[in-house]
Design a protein around this motif. Structure first.
Motif, PDB file in Angstrom:
ATOM      1  N   ALA A  69     -53.295 -13.769 -76.914  1.00  0.00           N
ATOM      2  CA  ALA A  69     -53.501 -13.389 -75.754  1.00  0.00           C
ATOM      3  C   ALA A  69     -52.382 -14.005 -74.558  1.00  0.00           C
ATOM      4  O   ALA A  69     -52.249 -13.366 -73.679  1.00  0.00           O
ATOM      5  CB  ALA A  69     -54.847 -13.425 -75.217  1.00  0.00           C
ATOM      6  N   VAL A  70     -52.336 -15.252 -74.959  1.00  0.00           N
ATOM      7  CA  VAL A  70     -51.313 -15.735 -74.269  1.00  0.00           C
ATOM      8  C   VAL A  70     -49.859 -15.172 -74.005  1.00  0.00           C
ATOM      9  O   VAL A  70     -49.203 -15.010 -72.927  1.00  0.00           O
ATOM     10  CB  VAL A  70     -50.934 -17.287 -74.372  1.00  0.00           C
ATOM     11  N   ASP A  71     -49.628 -14.481 -75.164  1.00  0.00           N
ATOM     12  CA  ASP A  71     -48.203 -14.068 -75.318  1.00  0.00           C
ATOM     13  C   ASP A  71     -48.365 -12.348 -74.989  1.00  0.00           C
ATOM     14  O   ASP A  71     -47.167 -11.654 -74.871  1.00  0.00           O
ATOM     15  CB  ASP A  71     -47.610 -14.121 -76.793  1.00  0.00           C
ATOM     16  N   LEU A  72     -49.294 -11.769 -74.574  1.00  0.00           N
ATOM     17  CA  LEU A  72     -49.342 -10.367 -74.395  1.00  0.00           C
ATOM     18  C   LEU A  72     -48.643  -9.929 -73.198  1.00  0.00           C
ATOM     19  O   LEU A  72     -48.381 -10.829 -72.088  1.00  0.00           O
ATOM     20  CB  LEU A  72     -50.924  -9.864 -74.179  1.00  0.00           C
ATOM     21  N   ALA A  73     -48.108  -8.795 -72.917  1.00  0.00           N
ATOM     22  CA  ALA A  73     -47.412  -8.298 -71.892  1.00  0.00           C
ATOM     23  C   ALA A  73     -48.345  -7.435 -71.035  1.00  0.00           C
ATOM     24  O   ALA A  73     -49.184  -6.764 -71.573  1.00  0.00           O
ATOM     25  CB  ALA A  73     -46.295  -7.569 -72.162  1.00  0.00           C
ATOM     26  N   TYR A  77     -21.115 -11.679 -77.432  1.00  0.00           N
ATOM     27  CA  TYR A  77     -22.204 -10.820 -77.774  1.00  0.00           C
ATOM     28  C   TYR A  77     -22.856 -11.402 -79.065  1.00  0.00           C
ATOM     29  O   TYR A  77     -22.098 -12.097 -79.740  1.00  0.00           O
ATOM     30  CB  TYR A  77     -21.699  -9.411 -78.165  1.00  0.00           C
ATOM     31  N   GLU A  78     -24.168 -11.510 -78.873  1.00  0.00           N
ATOM     32  CA  GLU A  78     -25.236 -11.797 -80.197  1.00  0.00           C
ATOM     33  C   GLU A  78     -26.206 -11.224 -80.323  1.00  0.00           C
ATOM     34  O   GLU A  78     -26.909 -10.659 -79.292  1.00  0.00           O
ATOM     35  CB  GLU A  78     -25.375 -13.465 -79.876  1.00  0.00           C
ATOM     36  N   ASN A  79     -26.544 -10.629 -81.248  1.00  0.00           N
ATOM     37  CA  ASN A  79     -27.856  -9.788 -81.813  1.00  0.00           C
ATOM     38  C   ASN A  79     -28.300 -10.317 -83.187  1.00  0.00           C
ATOM     39  O   ASN A  79     -27.872  -9.970 -84.194  1.00  0.00           O
ATOM     40  CB  ASN A  79     -27.264  -8.458 -81.867  1.00  0.00           C
ATOM     41  N   THR A  80     -29.542 -11.091 -83.118  1.00  0.00           N
ATOM     42  CA  THR A  80     -29.978 -11.541 -84.439  1.00  0.00           C
ATOM     43  C   THR A  80     -31.313 -11.576 -84.268  1.00  0.00           C
ATOM     44  O   THR A  80     -32.067 -11.411 -83.273  1.00  0.00           O
ATOM     45  CB  THR A  80     -29.513 -13.057 -84.499  1.00  0.00           C
ATOM     46  N   GLY A  81     -31.820 -11.290 -85.400  1.00  0.00           N
ATOM     47  CA  GLY A  81     -33.365 -11.214 -85.794  1.00  0.00           C
ATOM     48  C   GLY A  81     -34.105 -10.108 -85.337  1.00  0.00           C
ATOM     49  O   GLY A  81     -35.400  -9.864 -85.247  1.00  0.00           O
ATOM     50  N   GLU A  82     -33.145  -8.943 -85.284  1.00  0.00           N
ATOM     51  CA  GLU A  82     -33.803  -7.573 -85.208  1.00  0.00           C
ATOM     52  C   GLU A  82     -34.812  -7.167 -86.176  1.00  0.00           C
ATOM     53  O   GLU A  82     -34.616  -7.237 -87.313  1.00  0.00           O
ATOM     54  CB  GLU A  82     -32.708  -6.604 -85.085  1.00  0.00           C
ATOM     55  N   HIS A  83     -36.102  -6.432 -85.733  1.00  0.00           N
ATOM     56  CA  HIS A  83     -37.067  -6.302 -86.853  1.00  0.00           C
ATOM     57  C   HIS A  83     -37.900  -5.240 -86.156  1.00  0.00           C
ATOM     58  O   HIS A  83     -37.891  -4.787 -85.185  1.00  0.00           O
ATOM     59  CB  HIS A  83     -37.965  -7.516 -87.102  1.00  0.00           C
ATOM     60  N   GLU A  84     -39.048  -4.930 -87.240  1.00  0.00           N
ATOM     61  CA  GLU A  84     -39.580  -3.670 -86.860  1.00  0.00           C
ATOM     62  C   GLU A  84     -40.976  -4.120 -86.101  1.00  0.00           C
ATOM     63  O   GLU A  84     -41.486  -5.313 -86.283  1.00  0.00           O
ATOM     64  CB  GLU A  84     -40.353  -3.024 -88.231  1.00  0.00           C
ATOM     65  N   ALA A  85     -41.332  -3.541 -84.805  1.00  0.00           N
ATOM     66  CA  ALA A  85     -42.445  -3.890 -84.071  1.00  0.00           C
ATOM     67  C   ALA A  85     -43.712  -3.597 -84.442  1.00  0.00           C
ATOM     68  O   ALA A  85     -44.005  -2.798 -85.370  1.00  0.00           O
ATOM     69  CB  ALA A  85     -42.140  -3.448 -82.693  1.00  0.00           C
ATOM     70  N   PRO A  86     -44.870  -4.537 -84.314  1.00  0.00           N
ATOM     71  CA  PRO A  86     -46.040  -4.141 -84.648  1.00  0.00           C
ATOM     72  C   PRO A  86     -46.889  -2.918 -83.763  1.00  0.00           C
ATOM     73  O   PRO A  86     -46.166  -2.383 -82.792  1.00  0.00           O
ATOM     74  CB  PRO A  86     -46.804  -5.389 -84.315  1.00  0.00           C
ATOM     75  N   PRO A  87     -48.106  -2.489 -83.911  1.00  0.00           N
ATOM     76  CA  PRO A  87     -48.405  -1.564 -83.211  1.00  0.00           C
ATOM     77  C   PRO A  87     -48.414  -1.766 -81.462  1.00  0.00           C
ATOM     78  O   PRO A  87     -48.763  -3.202 -81.250  1.00  0.00           O
ATOM     79  CB  PRO A  87     -49.916  -1.396 -83.668  1.00  0.00           C
ATOM     80  N   LEU A  88     -47.937  -1.038 -80.797  1.00  0.00           N
ATOM     81  CA  LEU A  88     -47.968  -1.284 -79.220  1.00  0.00           C
ATOM     82  C   LEU A  88     -49.224  -1.910 -78.936  1.00  0.00           C
ATOM     83  O   LEU A  88     -49.077  -2.938 -77.993  1.00  0.00           O
ATOM     84  CB  LEU A  88     -47.724  -0.032 -78.583  1.00  0.00           C
ATOM     85  N   GLU A  89     -50.279  -1.418 -79.405  1.00  0.00           N
ATOM     86  CA  GLU A  89     -51.445  -1.788 -78.673  1.00  0.00           C
ATOM     87  C   GLU A  89     -51.835  -3.390 -78.817  1.00  0.00           C
ATOM     88  O   GLU A  89     -52.537  -4.144 -78.070  1.00  0.00           O
ATOM     89  CB  GLU A  89     -52.598  -1.138 -79.114  1.00  0.00           C
ATOM     90  N   SER A  90     -51.205  -4.011 -79.886  1.00  0.00           N
ATOM     91  CA  SER A  90     -51.428  -5.381 -80.287  1.00  0.00           C
ATOM     92  C   SER A  90     -50.755  -6.275 -79.383  1.00  0.00           C
ATOM     93  O   SER A  90     -50.613  -7.602 -79.380  1.00  0.00           O
ATOM     94  CB  SER A  90     -50.874  -5.590 -81.636  1.00  0.00           C
ATOM     95  N   LEU A  91     -49.685  -5.758 -78.612  1.00  0.00           N
ATOM     96  CA  LEU A  91     -48.696  -6.529 -77.540  1.00  0.00           C
ATOM     97  C   LEU A  91     -48.903  -6.501 -76.258  1.00  0.00           C
ATOM     98  O   LEU A  91     -48.524  -7.343 -75.359  1.00  0.00           O
ATOM     99  CB  LEU A  91     -47.343  -6.186 -77.814  1.00  0.00           C
ATOM    100  N   ILE A  92     -50.068  -5.743 -75.782  1.00  0.00           N
ATOM    101  CA  ILE A  92     -50.099  -5.244 -74.042  1.00  0.00           C
ATOM    102  C   ILE A  92     -51.459  -5.709 -73.925  1.00  0.00           C
ATOM    103  O   ILE A  92     -52.416  -5.285 -74.803  1.00  0.00           O
ATOM    104  CB  ILE A  92     -49.614  -3.766 -73.869  1.00  0.00           C
ATOM    105  N   VAL A  93     -51.808  -6.123 -72.973  1.00  0.00           N
ATOM    106  CA  VAL A  93     -53.016  -6.317 -72.359  1.00  0.00           C
ATOM    107  C   VAL A  93     -53.678  -4.874 -71.785  1.00  0.00           C
ATOM    108  O   VAL A  93     -52.953  -4.082 -71.730  1.00  0.00           O
ATOM    109  CB  VAL A  93     -53.157  -7.210 -71.032  1.00  0.00           C
ATOM    110  N   LYS A  94     -54.943  -4.820 -72.001  1.00  0.00           N
ATOM    111  CA  LYS A  94     -55.497  -3.522 -71.412  1.00  0.00           C
ATOM    112  C   LYS A  94     -55.190  -3.390 -69.778  1.00  0.00           C
ATOM    113  O   LYS A  94     -55.856  -4.327 -69.060  1.00  0.00           O
ATOM    114  CB  LYS A  94     -57.049  -3.463 -71.866  1.00  0.00           C
ATOM    115  N   THR A  95     -54.588  -2.149 -69.520  1.00  0.00           N
ATOM    116  CA  THR A  95     -54.252  -2.281 -67.884  1.00  0.00           C
ATOM    117  C   THR A  95     -55.029  -1.110 -67.397  1.00  0.00           C
ATOM    118  O   THR A  95     -55.270  -0.232 -68.142  1.00  0.00           O
ATOM    119  CB  THR A  95     -52.821  -2.235 -67.810  1.00  0.00           C
ATOM    120  N   ARG A  96     -55.287  -1.215 -66.274  1.00  0.00           N
ATOM    121  CA  ARG A  96     -55.869  -0.116 -65.266  1.00  0.00           C
ATOM    122  C   ARG A  96     -55.088   0.901 -65.121  1.00  0.00           C
ATOM    123  O   ARG A  96     -53.852   0.670 -64.894  1.00  0.00           O
ATOM    124  CB  ARG A  96     -56.602  -0.592 -64.172  1.00  0.00           C
ATOM    125  N   PRO A  97     -55.335   2.144 -65.294  1.00  0.00           N
ATOM    126  CA  PRO A  97     -54.329   3.244 -65.074  1.00  0.00           C
ATOM    127  C   PRO A  97     -53.977   3.204 -63.428  1.00  0.00           C
ATOM    128  O   PRO A  97     -54.771   2.755 -62.625  1.00  0.00           O
ATOM    129  CB  PRO A  97     -55.121   4.536 -65.193  1.00  0.00           C
TER     130      PRO A  97
END
Length: 321
Positions: free
Chosen positions: A20-24, A301-321
């Protein structure tokens, strides 16, 4: 229970907290609590803590909350219903936290006129755990006058827009107001303004809109920017990073962010120098991950470590509309 199993069980219990500390997004609570003081404008001219104000601008313009003092904390407020900026910051060592800022609508949908959520002068400014939406400028813009230098940190915020749920003066239900979640303006030279944006959730900056190219982050002019652990969803452009021009150039470092449902992930413009993209995650329906405009060669320029993302819901806190 064996000692090993006890240890594993304890670690398992800690994992949700650590994650949870890392959620957006804004974990809340955001806005006022019971007993909030209703005002129509707030001018802060002395240091101190100002909290639990419900600021209904009643359609007024200008800076609805104006901070001219140093050493100010604005906390647990709701600022809305204006045609001007929600908060104008003209002091330093200013913290804005746990505030909800919304429905600052100027001009018309067809003729865009700025009304920002938070704006003002670069200084030692922190914006934390705020929910900002439905403005006709940017959720946050520093510094429209291009006269000051300093630092700005935006952390754990929900910066978004979307279709209006009902008609408003100059706007109709279903229209989506606003330019960007963040836009930078600076003096053209000298010491760079320092920008940190971390653990923010930015979405809805797509077409049709009031401007031709809409981006969650419009990073330009003489800044040194670090963007980390942010999540972007449902945008035309997630990150617009702009290089040398008459007003300076942005230096941008992007770390551990994720992009979903977006026409273009990173738009690199004007041969931007020292653009670093580290460990970027891409989710579904990102049409193009990166494009270059105004020159293909990007010094440093540098671009390293590009990867596929997990489900969106796993990265965000539940926000009010």
């Amino acid at each position: 229970m064996p000692r090993t199993l006890l240890l594993c069980s304890a670690i398992a219990c800690l994992l949700p907290t650590l994650h949870a500390v890392d959620l957006a997004g804004a974990p809340g609570p955001v806005g006022t609590s019971s007993g909030a003081k209703l005002v129509h404008r707030l001018e802060i001219t002395k240091p101190g803590v100002y909290e639990n104000y419900r600021v209904d601008a009643q359609g007024a313009g200008g800076n609805i909350v104006k901070i001219t003092a140093d050493d100010v904390t604005l906390r647990n407020c709701e600022i809305f219903n204006g045609t001007g900026n929600g908060v104008g910051v003209f002091g330093t060592r200013v913290v804005i936290e746990n505030c909800r800022i919304h429905h600052l609508l100027n001009g018309t949908f067809e003729k865009q006129t700025d009304a920002h959520g938070i704006t003002g002068r670069w200084g030692d400014v922190t914006i934390r755990n705020c929910d900002i939406s439905h403005i006709t400028g940017d959720c946050v813009q520093f510094d429209p006058d291009r006269k000051q230098r300093g630092s700005l940190t935006i952390e754990k915020c929900h910066l978004w827009t979307g279709p209006l749920t009902e008609d408003a003066p100059g706007f109709k239900k279903g229209q989506s107001p606003g330019e960007n979640a963040f836009d930078s303006k600076t003096p053209p030279d000298g010491e760079r303004c320092k920008l940190i944006i971390r653990q923010c959730y930015m979405h809805g900056w797509n077409q049709p809109s009031q401007i031709s190219t809409r981006a969650a982050l419009n990073l330009k002019e003489h800044i040194d920017a670090l963007i980390s652990h942010c999540v972007f969803d449902d945008n035309e452009v997630a990150i617009r990073a702009r290089g040398p021009g008459g007003r300076g150039d942005a230096r941008v470092r992007i770390e551990d962010c994720a992009i979903y449902h977006t026409l273009l992930g990173v738009r690199a413009e004007d041969k931007i120098e020292d653009l670093k993209i580290l460990r970027m995650a891409y989710g579904p329906e990102v049409k193009t991950r990166e494009e270059r405009h105004g020159g293909k060669e990007l010094p440093g320029y540098e671009n390293t470590g590009e990867h596929e993302a997990p489900p969106l819901e796993s990265l965000i806190v539940k926000t009010r509309p």
